[in-house]
Design an enzyme around this catalytic site. Structure first.
Site, short mmCIF file in Angstrom:
data_model
loop_
_atom_site.label_atom_id
_atom_site.label_comp_id
_atom_site.label_asym_id
_atom_site.label_seq_id
_atom_site.Cartn_x
_atom_site.Cartn_y
_atom_site.Cartn_z
N LYS A 77 0.84 -1.19 0.00
CA LYS A 77 0.00 0.00 0.00
C LYS A 77 0.88 1.25 0.00
O LYS A 77 1.92 1.28 0.68
CB LYS A 77 -0.90 -0.02 1.24
CG LYS A 77 -1.96 1.09 1.25
CD LYS A 77 -2.87 0.95 2.48
CE LYS A 77 -3.95 2.01 2.51
NZ LYS A 77 -4.82 1.91 3.69
N SER A 152 -9.76 1.98 2.79
CA SER A 152 -8.86 2.65 1.89
C SER A 152 -7.86 1.72 1.19
O SER A 152 -7.28 2.12 0.18
CB SER A 152 -8.09 3.72 2.66
OG SER A 152 -7.26 3.14 3.64
N SER A 176 -10.06 -0.28 7.00
CA SER A 176 -9.43 -0.11 5.69
C SER A 176 -8.72 -1.34 5.12
O SER A 176 -8.34 -1.33 3.95
CB SER A 176 -8.43 1.06 5.72
OG SER A 176 -9.11 2.28 5.62
#
Lengths: 483, 96
Positions: A77, A152, A176
């Site tokens: 990420k 996210s 997330s």
């Protein structure tokens, strides 16, 4: 059939027998990315040259001393800093940011000998539930390209679901990792707060943020968490606890295990499909010898408000470091320093990030601090106590990960409150700091649903035990999107 | 009744070092009002005798030896700086 349909343990067996090479694994990744990432759009940056060189190096290494995740291709990420590999947090303000150090988890991955394939899209600074807040691209859900992958960590979940990498790292502040894992039909774990070092994770809400693994299977998830967990001097909230071997928990045995099912998690606002998939999952776990009872987490309804006050307050302080001075974007023609700060931040941050900085600054400002910030901290105590009370009597808590399956792109973007409602079942877990996993538990209209299993502080083993037993008794995780 | 005014929004934006247009100030007023109204449901709870939780771990101050270590090389520090001169980070004027 892709090589990534195999688990780590199987790939290691194939490597050992010399049926495949590490370079084959890396090429599998980049080939798949070329085939499908034009549509899925999970990646922001690829690290092809170094990944290929590293694969060659590992293939030529003639030693039995191999890392835990030797040769496994991973996606990261983009809020986890990677030395000399652009790290943007999907924000314009960090467009060309080239970190001068590695996050602690990256050091641990290097030690485990994974291969970093590239950096994954996300909602800007991890604020969002759909990846629509990325400044660069909209990642799509591999199961239906018109729907969101969740957020996210949407890129982290979509890339694994689409077979672009074997597994990935995400971060979870209010859901997330788990929400996108549920939306994309993969396995996502948010570890206990303090289990995985946050050093080098660009901070959103420091008291809630945790890095965790996104994988196809529970077994691989346990492998990846084993590689990244552990105490770190560089993170003062890193816990100094013994890390058990999570793989030992994957016995399939849940006989006598006590499960709590909060009535609030099967109540108002949760879709019939989500409820039914959880009730079906409980039947499976019962057939394996576990028992379950309905319980109450009475302060659940206050979690969302508590979360938005606390996380936005912490974010407003954490994001003050983006000021156009030491790194990142700077507005070109400001006449003085204050104007430079204000213009840089106005031009560099997206709308959701600004909204949360505004909310947080308001909640912390003189005259409002006690009414909002401190009040929320007190309610957090009550929410945490709900979990402590239930987990004193039960081994795990089980419920849906999300109220609904993935929604259409654009459906909620203009309505922050509806978007926030997506996280009502995941947020309380972060406030309490306990570990929780999402595993695939069914489909609704062709879109995956997730089962959330929540455990005691630092008892990831029980969470994995239940998740693994359930996974072995079902076949949802074997289904793959057609791309 | 609105819980926050446009002037308050502009004040908060100044504290947060965010330039806002009139249009944005209006929009933030509306959205923050909605979120704050939602947050006021917390007032239903009596928290008189409840201790606040800032984070869930039972850790306070974490100490270590204060040992001298070399800092980062200058070129690394300046690598990402938008503007620098003579080994220093450069910013627009601070005083008129």
């Amino acid at each position: 059939m892709s090589l990534f349909d195999h688990k780590v343990s199987e790939l290691h067996e194939l490597l050992h027998k010399k049926e495949i090479t590490v370079s084959d694994l890396v090429e599998t990744s980049y080939k798949r990315i070329k085939e499908v990432d034009g549509e899925v759009q999970a990646f922001l940056t690829l690290d092809e040259e170094r990944a290929r060189a590293k694969a060659k190096e590992l293939d030529e290494k003639n030693s039995d001393d191999k890392g835990l995740l030797y040769g496994m291709p991973i996606g990261i990420k983009d809020n986890i800093v990677t030395k000399n590999l652009t790290t943007t947090c999907a924000s314009r303000i960090l467009e060309n940011f080239d970190p001068i150090y590695d996050a602690t988890v990256m050091g641990k991955l290097h030690q485990a000998e994974t291969i970093t394939i590239g950096k994954l899209n996300m909602d800007e600074f991890a604020m969002g539930s759909s990846n629509e807040n990325s400044a660069y691209k909209n990642t799509k859900n591999p199961w239906d390209l018109n729907t969101v992958p969740g957020g996210s960590s949407g890129g982290s979940a979509a890339a694994v679901a689409a077979g672009e990498v074997l597994f990935s790292l995400g971060s979870d502040t209010g859901g997330s990792i788990r929400q996108p894992a549920a939306f994309c039909g993969v396995v996502g774990m948010k570890p206990t707060y303090g289990l995985v070092s946050r050093f080098g994770l660009v901070a959103f809400a420091s008291s809630l943020d945790q890095i965790g693994p996104v994988t196809r299977t529970v077994e691989d998830n346990a492998y990846l968490l084993k590689a990244i967990a552990g105490h770190d001097q560089m993170d003062s909230t890193s816990a100094n606890v013994n890390i058990p071997d999570y793989l030992n928990a994957l016995s399939g045995d849940v006989k006598g295990l006590k499960i709590a099912v909060p009535k609030e998690y099967l109540g108002e606002g949760v879709s019939e499909e989500s409820k039914q998939s959880v009730l079906d999952a409980l039947k499976v776990l019962e057939s394996l010898g576990a028992t379950w009872e309905e319980v109450s987490l009475p302060h659940s309804k206050y979690a969302l408000a508590t979360y938005y006050l606390l996380s936005s307050s912490e974010a407003s302080a954490n994001l003050s470091r983006f000021d156009g001075v030491r790194y990142g974007y700077r507005t070109p023609d400001a006449q003085n320093l204050i104007e430079m700060y204000k213009q840089t931040r106005a031009e560099g941050f997206g709308e959701e990030v600004k909204r949360r900085i505004m909310l947080g600054t308001f909640a912390l400002s003189s005259g409002y601090y006690d009414a909002y910030y401190k009040k929320a901290q007190k309610v957090r105590t009550l929410i945490k106590k709900d979990f402590d009370d239930v987990l004193e009597k039960y081994d795990v808590i089980v419920g849906p990960t999300t109220p609904t399956p993935a929604f259409k792109i654009g459906e909620n973007i203009d309505d922050p409150m509806t978007m926030y409602m997506n996280d009502i079942l995941t947020i309380p877990v972060n406030l309490a700091g306990v570990p929780a996993i999402s595993v695939p538990c069914g489909f609704a209209g062709g879109l995956p649903l997730g089962l959330q299993i929540i455990g005691k502080h630092f008892d990831e083993s029980s969470v994995y035990r239940v998740a693994h037993a359930y996974e072995q008794a079902t076949s949802f995780h074997k289904q793959k999107p057609v791309l | 009744m609105s819980r926050i005014s446009v002037d308050q929004v502009k004040h908060v934006a100044h504290l947060a070092r965010l330039a806002v247009t009139e249009e944005e100030a209006e929009k933030f007023k509306r959205q923050l009002d909605q979120i704050i109204t939602f947050a006021e449901q917390l007032n239903e709870l009596d928290t008189e005798n409840v201790e606040p939780t800032s984070h869930v771990l039972d850790i306070r101050n974490v100490m270590r030896e204060d040992a001298a270590k070399p800092g980062l090389p200058n070129e690394e520090v300046l690598k990402n700086a938008p503007d620098h001169q003579d080994g220093q980070i450069k910013v627009p004027s601070i005083m008129e």
